[in-house]
Design a protein around this motif. Structure first.
Motif, mmCIF file in Angstrom:
data_model
loop_
_atom_site.group_PDB
_atom_site.id
_atom_site.type_symbol
_atom_site.label_atom_id
_atom_site.label_comp_id
_atom_site.label_asym_id
_atom_site.label_seq_id
_atom_site.Cartn_x
_atom_site.Cartn_y
_atom_site.Cartn_z
ATOM 1 N N ASN A 227 0.585 -1.169 0.330
ATOM 2 C CA ASN A 227 -0.024 0.208 -0.149
ATOM 3 C C ASN A 227 0.846 0.707 0.107
ATOM 4 O O ASN A 227 1.698 1.577 0.567
ATOM 5 C CB ASN A 227 -1.172 0.246 1.180
ATOM 6 C CG ASN A 227 -2.039 -1.285 1.195
ATOM 7 O OD1 ASN A 227 -1.884 -2.076 0.148
ATOM 8 N ND2 ASN A 227 -1.804 -1.469 2.548
ATOM 9 N N GLU A 230 -0.559 7.946 -1.043
ATOM 10 C CA GLU A 230 -1.694 8.789 -2.001
ATOM 11 C C GLU A 230 -0.190 9.809 -2.245
ATOM 12 O O GLU A 230 -0.110 10.363 -4.074
ATOM 13 C CB GLU A 230 -2.172 9.243 -2.010
ATOM 14 C CG GLU A 230 -2.941 10.131 -1.401
ATOM 15 C CD GLU A 230 -4.640 10.862 -1.000
ATOM 16 O OE1 GLU A 230 -4.646 10.996 -2.631
ATOM 17 O OE2 GLU A 230 -4.574 11.478 -0.019
ATOM 18 N N ILE A 233 2.438 8.297 -4.451
ATOM 19 C CA ILE A 233 2.704 7.410 -5.820
ATOM 20 C C ILE A 233 2.654 7.879 -6.591
ATOM 21 O O ILE A 233 2.918 7.441 -8.516
ATOM 22 C CB ILE A 233 0.903 7.019 -5.713
ATOM 23 C CG1 ILE A 233 0.367 5.821 -7.004
ATOM 24 C CG2 ILE A 233 -0.040 8.747 -6.437
ATOM 25 C CD1 ILE A 233 1.442 4.572 -6.165
ATOM 26 N N SER A 264 -6.273 3.370 -9.916
ATOM 27 C CA SER A 264 -7.358 4.441 -9.280
ATOM 28 C C SER A 264 -6.928 3.246 -7.348
ATOM 29 O O SER A 264 -6.456 2.560 -7.523
ATOM 30 C CB SER A 264 -8.362 3.416 -9.157
ATOM 31 O OG SER A 264 -8.826 2.231 -9.468
ATOM 32 N N PRO A 265 -7.191 4.542 -6.238
ATOM 33 C CA PRO A 265 -6.974 4.469 -5.225
ATOM 34 C C PRO A 265 -7.545 2.770 -4.579
ATOM 35 O O PRO A 265 -8.461 2.448 -5.205
ATOM 36 C CB PRO A 265 -7.204 5.369 -4.329
ATOM 37 C CG PRO A 265 -8.428 6.022 -5.284
ATOM 38 C CD PRO A 265 -8.230 6.225 -6.858
ATOM 39 N N LYS A 266 -7.112 2.318 -3.978
ATOM 40 C CA LYS A 266 -7.934 1.572 -3.006
ATOM 41 C C LYS A 266 -9.271 1.784 -2.594
ATOM 42 O O LYS A 266 -9.614 2.442 -2.068
ATOM 43 C CB LYS A 266 -6.980 0.566 -2.003
ATOM 44 C CG LYS A 266 -7.458 -0.706 -1.349
ATOM 45 C CD LYS A 266 -6.314 -1.173 -0.344
ATOM 46 C CE LYS A 266 -6.314 -0.261 0.996
ATOM 47 N NZ LYS A 266 -5.454 -0.699 1.359
ATOM 48 N N ARG A 280 -6.238 8.072 1.009
ATOM 49 C CA ARG A 280 -5.865 7.205 0.176
ATOM 50 C C ARG A 280 -5.150 6.374 -0.254
ATOM 51 O O ARG A 280 -3.729 7.336 -0.015
ATOM 52 C CB ARG A 280 -6.807 7.149 -1.162
ATOM 53 C CG ARG A 280 -7.679 8.490 -1.266
ATOM 54 C CD ARG A 280 -8.458 8.797 -2.274
ATOM 55 N NE ARG A 280 -9.439 10.081 -1.874
ATOM 56 C CZ ARG A 280 -10.804 9.109 -2.375
ATOM 57 N NH1 ARG A 280 -11.066 7.884 -2.891
ATOM 58 N NH2 ARG A 280 -12.202 9.784 -2.150
ATOM 59 N N SER A 281 -4.438 5.582 -0.196
ATOM 60 C CA SER A 281 -3.538 4.417 -0.529
ATOM 61 C C SER A 281 -3.632 3.507 -1.792
ATOM 62 O O SER A 281 -5.094 3.416 -2.352
ATOM 63 C CB SER A 281 -3.270 3.450 -0.079
ATOM 64 O OG SER A 281 -4.068 2.765 0.912
ATOM 65 N N TYR A 282 -2.655 3.169 -2.368
ATOM 66 C CA TYR A 282 -2.951 2.668 -3.763
ATOM 67 C C TYR A 282 -2.355 0.685 -3.917
ATOM 68 O O TYR A 282 -1.010 0.816 -2.748
ATOM 69 C CB TYR A 282 -1.927 3.093 -4.933
ATOM 70 C CG TYR A 282 -2.908 4.701 -5.256
ATOM 71 C CD1 TYR A 282 -2.832 4.303 -6.288
ATOM 72 C CD2 TYR A 282 -2.780 5.514 -4.593
ATOM 73 C CE1 TYR A 282 -4.381 5.850 -6.793
ATOM 74 C CE2 TYR A 282 -3.487 6.715 -5.026
ATOM 75 C CZ TYR A 282 -4.192 6.430 -5.977
ATOM 76 O OH TYR A 282 -5.036 8.239 -6.723
#
Length: 421
Positions: A227, A230, A233, A264-266, A280-282
């Motif tokens: 993870n 944002e 990223i 798109s984020p998780k 938010r995380s990716y």
């Protein structure tokens, strides 16, 4: 006169001696830590946490409801694509197929009957037309004959339509019957067997008992999903080097590279889409290039260092040795008072031990990691830079007496990450 002269000398000594002592007395040398600046390889990186998973993994779920009659595999067994895995009780589905086959036969018989009826009505219509030509029957009889032919044709089309419907239902019944036999969709290893003989398999998207049969995975496709926040990223690109530290083997880093960066984020179940204030995380996927023959299992937690930039061999210093006018703890920053920091150009400097005196050097900095700062200009290799203690360093002024012999810089190593998620 002599007494007055002596008194004047005494008074002068009383006032002048303290002043002279103040200017002639020197501050004691401060004991500081000194390190020689040297060349190191600095890698700026991003820290992220995640877990291990298989890239090729299939969770088998039943598509029909049925009691498990036979299981042909066991957990840990290797299977090939198309191998028979499990069989559900199919008596009711076979009866349904037989019923629909009978319905199809019945519709075909009805079509034959309607075809005979249509042929009969057409023959009668032709005879009536001949009789009508010789004025032996009225026009109404001809109209009735034509109506009977049209009705027979419509009934034939209806019978054919009912046959297509019956055949479609038969195909559905056969498909349901075929789904009672579960085969391997991919080749791999049975990593989990979640049902037993006698239990009822339930077709459901909800995680209830019987909704999961088994899991098949290609164990040679182990990868990591981490993870990334944002804020970091934008620094992640495909192919970047990654060092992975698993919780089971913390002292054995694994090598990998960034393989997939999501667009798109998780999405967390139950989290509103419009939550702009939520972090938010990716889910970045990292491909392992060398597992070092370790026993890795999916679901193991890990920490990943994604290296985003490298300085190569360059001069570097410990982070605490580099001071800045943005550091609120330094005396320089305190003297700025209420001045707007945004309008002041950022300046970095270090103190060099020059013959027992602190010499201020303005430096240009580059990339950094969690312990080292790249120095682009301002000092030379081999010079002794004061690195601490910080409580002394932050109050140090140019010309202050210091004592401390330069320590050799540690061996050039690849250091850790600068930002965490």
């Amino acid at each position: 006169m002599k007494k007055q002269h002596i008194l004047g000398i005494a008074l002068a000594a009383i006032f002048c001696v303290p002043v002279a002592m103040k200017f002639t007395r020197s501050e004691p040398a401060r004991a500081v830590d000194v390190e020689k600046i040297a060349y190191r390889d600095i890698k700026s990186s991003v820290l992220a946490s995640g877990h291990l998973l298989y890239e090729e993994q299939v969770l088998l779920s039943p598509e029909v409801i049925g009691k498990v009659s036979t299981i042909f595999v066991k957990e840990g067994q290797q299977v090939a694509k198309g191998d028979l895995l499990l069989h559900l009780d199919d008596q009711s589905y076979r009866a349904e197929v037989a019923q629909q086959e009978a319905a199809v036969k019945q519709q075909r018989i009805n079509i034959e009957q309607q075809q005979l009826n249509l042929a009969n009505q057409e023959n009668q219509l032709r005879r009536k037309v001949e009789l009508h030509r010789v004025k032996m029957i009225s026009d109404a009889v001809i109209d009735d004959g034509r109506f009977a032919v049209d009705a027979a044709r419509i009934e034939l089309r209806n019978s054919r339509s009912r046959l297509e419907q019956a055949e479609a239902i038969l195909r559905q019944s056969k498909e349901r019957l075929a789904k009672t036999t579960i085969r391997a969709p991919i080749g791999g290893t049975i990593t989990a067997l979640d049902i037993k003989v006698g239990e009822t398999a339930v077709a459901s998207q909800v995680a209830i008992a019987g909704s999961s049969l088994m899991t098949i995975a290609n164990t040679s496709t182990m990868m990591t999903e981490v993870n990334v926040d944002e804020a970091d990223i934008a620094r992640i690109v495909l192919g970047q080097e990654v060092a992975i530290h698993t919780a089971a083997y913390p002292d054995t880093p694994l090598k990998g590279e960034v393989a997939i960066i999501p667009l798109s984020p998780k999405q967390t179940p139950g989290t509103p889409q419009a939550g702009a204030s939520l972090a938010r995380s990716y889910n970045v996927k990292v491909k392992l290039s060398d597992t070092k023959a370790l026993t890795l299992r999916p679901g193991m937690t890990c920490r990943a260092e994604i290296f985003t930039a490298s300085s190569g061999k360059s001069l570097s210093l410990p982070l605490q040795a580099v001071l800045s006018n943005n550091d609120e703890n330094t005396d320089v920053a305190k003297k700025k008072g209420s001045r707007d920091k945004a309008q002041v150009k950022t300046e970095h400097w270090v103190f060099v031990n020059n013959g027992g005196k602190a010499e201020k050097r303005v430096v240009t900095v580059g990339v950094s990691d969690d312990s080292q700062q790249q120095i682009l200009s301002g000092v030379k290799a081999g010079e002794g830079v004061i690195t601490g203690p910080y409580k002394i360093l932050r109050h140090l002024k140019p010309g202050d007496a210091v004592t401390g012999s330069p320590a050799e810089a540690p061996a050039a190593t690849t250091t850790a990450a600068t930002s965490t998620t």
